[in-house]
Scaffold this active site. Structure first.
Site, PDB file in Angstrom:
ATOM      1  CB  SER A   1      -0.937  -0.019   1.204  1.00 36.52           C
ATOM      2  OG  SER A   1      -1.900   1.001   1.082  1.00 36.52           O
ATOM      3  CG  ASN A   2      -0.487   4.731  -1.144  1.00 39.06           C
ATOM      4  OD1 ASN A   2      -1.152   5.388  -0.360  1.00 39.06           O
ATOM      5  ND2 ASN A   2      -0.984   4.241  -2.277  1.00 39.06           N
ATOM      6  CG  PHE A   3       3.502   6.246   3.832  1.00 39.30           C
ATOM      7  CD1 PHE A   3       3.414   5.479   4.982  1.00 39.30           C
ATOM      8  CD2 PHE A   3       4.662   6.190   3.077  1.00 39.30           C
ATOM      9  CE1 PHE A   3       4.468   4.668   5.382  1.00 39.30           C
ATOM     10  CE2 PHE A   3       5.714   5.395   3.467  1.00 39.30           C
ATOM     11  CZ  PHE A   3       5.629   4.622   4.623  1.00 39.30           C
TER      12      PHE A   3
ATOM     13  CB  ALA B   1      -2.637   7.526  -2.898  1.00 36.73           C
TER      14      ALA B   1
END
Ligand code: C5P
Length: 390
Positions: A198-200, A266
């Site tokens: 995943s991402n932040f 995102a």
């Protein structure tokens, strides 16, 4: 309503107004009554549509003075060249014109006629008179006309007329009647039953946007990936998704009847090609995860975009920010893009503030200061409102 073939469109307009709970009294000129039946409008408006001064049984009259005083708004749609000239010069030879002269309320005028009649100096100067009198003109639109000619003269679409009425009564809610989809947060792409990529992204920017859109009266559907933050309250629908493919599926489901799509999520660009059914065990050797690309959600939707649908995306760029963002507008088919440049201090993914530049598809740049995300969202929504009404 006055005599124009566009009178049939007024039937849809009356239905939309009724749906909003408006009380209506339809007044038609005798010529309008030749194009469409007063009965249609009596049924749709749930009040007898009036055409003549004298009532049908000859025993009473239709009181234009009372009508004029009763209404909070008078809308002349369609307004023919003849009726426009009658209004401009103060003629009172039918019930509509007499009601107009008696009305103390604001007046909206939606002209409809053939293009040469519309652009004729006589009509244009009559319209100028009406505009100067303070009436609101809903300009005729460009398109194919009943005569077969193409040009300006079409009655504004019923939805557009409704929008004008709603924003007249509720100026603080300029997005009333608009359906907006916002994607927010990250997506998570499973590797095995317990792990993911995943991402932040915190989802904060998208949530603030959803809140600001709601405040301006929009119907808001939020499609959100998993985040620690809660979605704002009071939205019309919140769809929770995990992966990019799920987000794509949800977006496709709601896109066709949306007016605006804002992609603040995102979305993970890649997903593991194969999701292991069992937890991957470590065995001392290197582990390799093959990745495949996720579909570009906003770019795919842009291909299906119909007239009067707007798409906006975000770009987070680390270098050549403006050039890259411009390229993204083109590649993804967007109306405008909101650029956060990593070259700018304070612009970012997880923080509470952001510094944005909005670039539209004509390459116009609008720069904003570093601000809390809530204020950034308000700027974006303000920009959007101006953009769609331009
Ligand atoms: O190409 P890039 O990821 O920089 O584009 C960012 C914009 O595109 C954002 O608005 C994001 O929500 C949207 N996007 C998308 N689907 C993807 C990747 C990005 O809708 N698969």
């Amino acid at each position: 309503m006055s005599g124009s073939i566009a009178a049939y469109k007024a039937a849809f307009f009356v239905r939309l107004l009724r749906k909003e709970g408006a009380e209506l009294q339809v007044v038609m000129t005798p010529s309008a009554a030749q194009f469409v039946s007063p009965l249609t409008f009596s049924v749709l408006s749930q009040r007898k549509a009036l055409v003549e001064y004298v009532s049908e049984d000859g025993a009473g009259w239709n009181n234009h003075v009372a009508l004029g005083l009763w209404a909070e708004l008078m809308i002349v749609a369609p307004a023919s060249a003849h009726t426009i000239s009658g209004m401009a010069t103060g003629r009172a030879d039918n019930l509509l014109l007499a009601t107009y002269l008696s009305a103390r309320c604001p007046v909206m005028i939606a002209p409809a006629m053939d293009l040469d009649m519309y652009r004729h100096d006589a009509t244009q100067s009559n319209l100028r008179v009406l505009r100067e009198r303070g009436h609101l003109l809903l300009d005729a639109e460009y398109g194919e006309l009943a005569s077969g000619l193409i040009g300006e003269g079409r009655l504004a679409e019923p939805e557009k007329m409704l929008e004008a009425v709603l924003s007249y009564f509720n100026p603080e809610k300029p997005l009333r009647g608009k359906k907006v989809i916002v994607t927010a947060g990250p997506t998570i792409e499973a590797i095995d039953p317990v792990r993911y990529i995943s991402n932040f992204s915190s989802g904060k920017m998208g949530f603030e946007l959803a809140r600001a859109l709601k405040e301006k009266g929009a119907e808001v559907v939020l499609i959100k990936g998993p985040t620690a933050l809660e979605a704002p309250p009071g939205l019309d629908r919140v769809i929770e998704v995990g992966s990019a493919l799920e987000m794509f599926g949800a977006a496709k489901e709601v896109f066709s009847d949306a007016d605006i799509f804002i992609a603040a999520a995102a979305v993970a660009d890649f997903r593991p090609e194969k999701v292991e059914k069992k937890k991957i065990k470590k065995d001392g050797s290197k582990a390799v995860i093959e990745l495949e690309e996720n579909p570009d959600i906003i770019a795919s939707l842009a291909k299906e975009k119909r007239e009067n649908q707007w798409l906006a995306g975000f770009a987070l760029e680390s270098h050549d920010a403006v050039e890259n963002a411009k390229e993204k507008i083109r590649k993804k088919g967007l109306d405008f893009i909101i650029l956060n440049s990593l070259e700018d201090e304070g612009a970012g993914f997880q923080g509470d503030s952001n510094k944005i530049t909005i670039i539209d598809k004509e390459n116009n740049l609008t720069k904003f200061e570093l601000k809390p995300k809530r204020e950034v969202a308000a700027d974006i929504v303000q920009y959007l409102i101006k953009y769609i009404h331009a």
